[in-house]
Design an enzyme around this catalytic site. Sequence first.
Site, PDB file in Angstrom:
ATOM      1  N   GLU A 154       0.833  -1.202   0.000  1.00 16.12           N
ATOM      2  CA  GLU A 154       0.000   0.000   0.000  1.00 16.12           C
ATOM      3  C   GLU A 154       0.867   1.252   0.000  1.00 16.12           C
ATOM      4  O   GLU A 154       1.999   1.226   0.478  1.00 16.12           O
ATOM      5  CB  GLU A 154      -0.867   0.027   1.269  1.00 16.12           C
ATOM      6  CG  GLU A 154      -1.836  -1.123   1.422  1.00 16.12           C
ATOM      7  CD  GLU A 154      -2.997  -1.060   0.440  1.00 16.12           C
ATOM      8  OE1 GLU A 154      -3.191  -0.007  -0.195  1.00 16.12           O
ATOM      9  OE2 GLU A 154      -3.694  -2.082   0.306  1.00 16.12           O
ATOM     10  N   SER A 216     -12.848   1.576  -9.117  1.00 17.26           N
ATOM     11  CA  SER A 216     -13.682   0.884  -8.126  1.00 17.26           C
ATOM     12  C   SER A 216     -14.057   1.822  -6.991  1.00 17.26           C
ATOM     13  O   SER A 216     -15.066   1.618  -6.325  1.00 17.26           O
ATOM     14  CB  SER A 216     -12.972  -0.352  -7.582  1.00 17.26           C
ATOM     15  OG  SER A 216     -11.658  -0.032  -7.211  1.00 17.26           O
ATOM     16  N   ASN A 217     -13.268   2.826  -6.780  1.00 19.96           N
ATOM     17  CA  ASN A 217     -13.592   3.774  -5.706  1.00 19.96           C
ATOM     18  C   ASN A 217     -13.574   5.186  -6.278  1.00 19.96           C
ATOM     19  O   ASN A 217     -12.526   5.793  -6.418  1.00 19.96           O
ATOM     20  CB  ASN A 217     -12.580   3.627  -4.557  1.00 19.96           C
ATOM     21  CG  ASN A 217     -12.914   4.522  -3.371  1.00 19.96           C
ATOM     22  OD1 ASN A 217     -14.005   5.097  -3.299  1.00 19.96           O
ATOM     23  ND2 ASN A 217     -11.972   4.652  -2.453  1.00 19.96           N
ATOM     24  N   TYR A 263      -5.587   3.948 -21.872  1.00 24.03           N
ATOM     25  CA  TYR A 263      -6.142   3.526 -20.590  1.00 24.03           C
ATOM     26  C   TYR A 263      -5.707   4.529 -19.525  1.00 24.03           C
ATOM     27  O   TYR A 263      -4.511   4.859 -19.424  1.00 24.03           O
ATOM     28  CB  TYR A 263      -5.669   2.118 -20.202  1.00 24.03           C
ATOM     29  CG  TYR A 263      -6.274   1.694 -18.891  1.00 24.03           C
ATOM     30  CD1 TYR A 263      -7.598   1.233 -18.850  1.00 24.03           C
ATOM     31  CD2 TYR A 263      -5.581   1.832 -17.698  1.00 24.03           C
ATOM     32  CE1 TYR A 263      -8.187   0.909 -17.644  1.00 24.03           C
ATOM     33  CE2 TYR A 263      -6.166   1.508 -16.488  1.00 24.03           C
ATOM     34  CZ  TYR A 263      -7.473   1.047 -16.464  1.00 24.03           C
ATOM     35  OH  TYR A 263      -8.071   0.742 -15.273  1.00 24.03           O
ATOM     36  N   ASN A 268      -4.606   5.828  -7.058  1.00 20.50           N
ATOM     37  CA  ASN A 268      -5.491   6.440  -6.057  1.00 20.50           C
ATOM     38  C   ASN A 268      -4.739   7.332  -5.077  1.00 20.50           C
ATOM     39  O   ASN A 268      -5.325   8.146  -4.394  1.00 20.50           O
ATOM     40  CB  ASN A 268      -6.332   5.390  -5.323  1.00 20.50           C
ATOM     41  CG  ASN A 268      -5.483   4.381  -4.581  1.00 20.50           C
ATOM     42  OD1 ASN A 268      -4.284   4.599  -4.349  1.00 20.50           O
ATOM     43  ND2 ASN A 268      -6.074   3.264  -4.202  1.00 20.50           N
ATOM     44  N   GLU A 277      -0.892  -2.202 -10.531  1.00 20.28           N
ATOM     45  CA  GLU A 277      -1.392  -3.062 -11.612  1.00 20.28           C
ATOM     46  C   GLU A 277      -2.219  -2.275 -12.634  1.00 20.28           C
ATOM     47  O   GLU A 277      -2.422  -2.747 -13.740  1.00 20.28           O
ATOM     48  CB  GLU A 277      -2.179  -4.246 -11.040  1.00 20.28           C
ATOM     49  CG  GLU A 277      -3.625  -3.972 -10.608  1.00 20.28           C
ATOM     50  CD  GLU A 277      -3.753  -3.122  -9.366  1.00 20.28           C
ATOM     51  OE1 GLU A 277      -2.761  -3.005  -8.604  1.00 20.28           O
ATOM     52  OE2 GLU A 277      -4.837  -2.550  -9.142  1.00 20.28           O
ATOM     53  N   LYS A 278      -2.656  -1.077 -12.267  1.00 19.35           N
ATOM     54  CA  LYS A 278      -3.388  -0.252 -13.249  1.00 19.35           C
ATOM     55  C   LYS A 278      -2.507   0.028 -14.453  1.00 19.35           C
ATOM     56  O   LYS A 278      -2.979   0.100 -15.584  1.00 19.35           O
ATOM     57  CB  LYS A 278      -3.802   1.072 -12.601  1.00 19.35           C
ATOM     58  CG  LYS A 278      -4.789   0.903 -11.462  1.00 19.35           C
ATOM     59  CD  LYS A 278      -5.018   2.245 -10.760  1.00 19.35           C
ATOM     60  CE  LYS A 278      -6.068   2.130  -9.671  1.00 19.35           C
ATOM     61  NZ  LYS A 278      -5.626   1.282  -8.535  1.00 19.35           N
TER      62      LYS A 278
HETATM   63  C1  LIG Z   1     -12.244   5.447  -1.296  1.00 16.90           C
HETATM   64  O1  LIG Z   1     -11.574   6.683  -1.319  1.00 16.90           O
HETATM   65  C2  LIG Z   1     -11.817   7.487  -0.181  1.00 16.90           C
HETATM   66  C3  LIG Z   1     -11.164   8.840  -0.404  1.00 16.90           C
HETATM   67  O2  LIG Z   1      -9.798   8.737  -0.591  1.00 16.90           O
HETATM   68  C4  LIG Z   1     -11.268   6.772   1.037  1.00 16.90           C
HETATM   69  O3  LIG Z   1     -11.514   7.531   2.190  1.00 16.90           O
HETATM   70  C5  LIG Z   1     -11.917   5.413   1.154  1.00 16.90           C
HETATM   71  O4  LIG Z   1     -11.338   4.700   2.216  1.00 16.90           O
HETATM   72  C6  LIG Z   1     -11.765   4.617  -0.116  1.00 16.90           C
HETATM   73  N1  LIG Z   1     -12.533   3.395  -0.038  1.00 16.90           N
HETATM   74  C7  LIG Z   1     -12.005   2.225  -0.351  1.00 16.90           C
HETATM   75  C8  LIG Z   1     -12.927   1.056  -0.238  1.00 16.90           C
HETATM   76  O5  LIG Z   1     -10.850   2.095  -0.729  1.00 16.90           O
END
Ligand SMILES: *[C@@H]1O[C@H](CO)[C@@H](O)[C@H](O)[C@H]1NC(C)=O
Length: 366
Positions: A154, A216-217, A263, A268, A277-278
């Site tokens: 991460e 996904s988010n 792409y 994030n 992997e993106k």
């Molecule tokens: C999605 O992004 C938000 C904002 O960065 C973050 O707070 C949240 O934990 C994320 N959710 C997931 C499931 O990764």
Amino acid sequence: MQPLNHESFRHVSRLKRTLPKWLIHWISTMRICFRKMTCVLLTSSSLISIFSLFYLLSPIEPMDYKQRDLFTFSSTNVTILLWHWPFGKPYSLSADVCLEQYGYHGCLLVDNRSWFLRADLVVFHNRELVSGQQRLPLNSSRPPGQRWVWMSLESPENSGNLEGLECHFSYVMTYRRDADITIPYGELVPKEANNDSTVDARLPMNKTFQACWVVSNYSKRHYRSTVYKQLKKVINVKVYGKATKNPLDAESLLPTISHCYFYLAFENSISRDYITEKFWRNALLGGAVPVVLGPPREQYEAVAPKDSFIHVDDFSSINELGEFLKNLTVDKERYATYFAWKHQYSVKLHTDWRERLCSICSHRHK
Ligand SMILES: *[C@@H]1O[C@H](CO)[C@@H](O)[C@H](O)[C@H]1NC(C)=O
Ligand SMILES: *[C@@H]1O[C@H](CO)[C@@H](O)[C@H](O)[C@H]1NC(C)=O
Ligand SMILES: *[C@@H]1O[C@H](CO)[C@@H](O)[C@H](O)[C@H]1NC(C)=O
Ligand SMILES: *[C@@H]1O[C@H](CO)[C@@H](O)[C@H](O)[C@H]1NC(C)=O
Ligand SMILES: *[C@@H]1O[C@H](CO)[C@@H](O)[C@H](O)[C@H]1NC(C)=O
Ligand SMILES: *[C@@H]1O[C@H](CO)[C@@H](O)[C@H](O)[C@H]1NC(C)=O
Ligand SMILES: *[C@@H]1O[C@H](CO)[C@@H](O)[C@H](O)[C@H]1NC(C)=O
């Protein structure tokens, strides 16, 4: 009992510098009372207890401690204990998994904690530590020479609260190039070294969409969402993923992306070397030119040819980026130059925790 005579006292004093206290005491006792039968019995029984104690306390396999340093020894086997499986998902470990499946010699990977006292390295995956699902074995005494490894894929932003973990680890194992053990999400390997017959050198030219994005988010707070909103005003962006009404399953992910010119490999979080992997799987393996949003261009160039991707930061505005992409979709020749790397390299994805763990053994000569 008689007091110690001078001679024996001097003798013991000399020994004091080199021998442990208990032995000095035992020698002194011996000298005082060796003629008395009870004393002989007492001392011999204490001798037996001392030796049994030593036997019990000694390591199960006697180790040459000079050879235990992971980064200097070369001939002994390395035993790696994985304390808990990442995300609680165990994989089976045969006795020689590192050799049989990944070609690492002298590398024993185990997940049974009964190996704790014999392991050279113990690996802890960060997620379960910060969530409290797992704890460091701080109440058991760590064998001398044993090293602990902190493992995470991460970004720092998503690693949780590391308070309390600071002082326990010898090595860091992450995607960062400056980690002690680097475990990237993927890499380009020279073709001759990668004999994977699934590698396709043909240019993926059957394109239906200008740009695709799997997300996904979706969060308005992410910079990538701002870029997307501006970009879609200039070019067509097809959006898939859990955040949309178009989720993609694992089988249709890459075939779908192969129909896109570009792409959007938008990370994030923007962190040093954080290229996931993106980039490797979705874009490069999917056959679409990656438009990257992440660490600076130099960090991508350290792991991929400079003309294999387009960086959001290369442009003074998102509008200009959009115009550039739009032009590329009609300039087939120029577009094809973004796939030049395919003649030399193929993509190797890293997704297998066992392989990552066995790869620790390739560092022993460093
Ligand atoms: C999605 O992004 C938000 C904002 O960065 C973050 O707070 C949240 O934990 C994320 N959710 C997931 C499931 O990764
Ligand atoms: C290393 O492991 C191999 C295979 O398990 C074994 O045959 C060999 O004797 C071991 N070598 C040492 C020095 O322990
Ligand atoms: C772990 O090892 C111990 C001792 O060798 C054994 O008794 C136990 O069954 C093992 N546990 C698992 C889950 O394999
Ligand atoms: C050490 O702590 C762990 C969990 O925190 C526990 O499962 C284990 O039994 C403890 N071991 C000893 C020797 O107290
Ligand atoms: C690659 O595979 C081919 C056929 O499967 C084989 O003949 C060749 O020796 C392999 N090359 C390498 C470098 O492994
Ligand atoms: C191009 O893609 C379409 C839609 O998936 C497919 O029907 C067609 O066969 C493809 N053509 C080639 C040459 O791959
Ligand atoms: C796109 O192409 C047009 C026409 O060829 C050109 O004028 C323009 O500068 C190009 N824009 C970018 C960003 O490359």
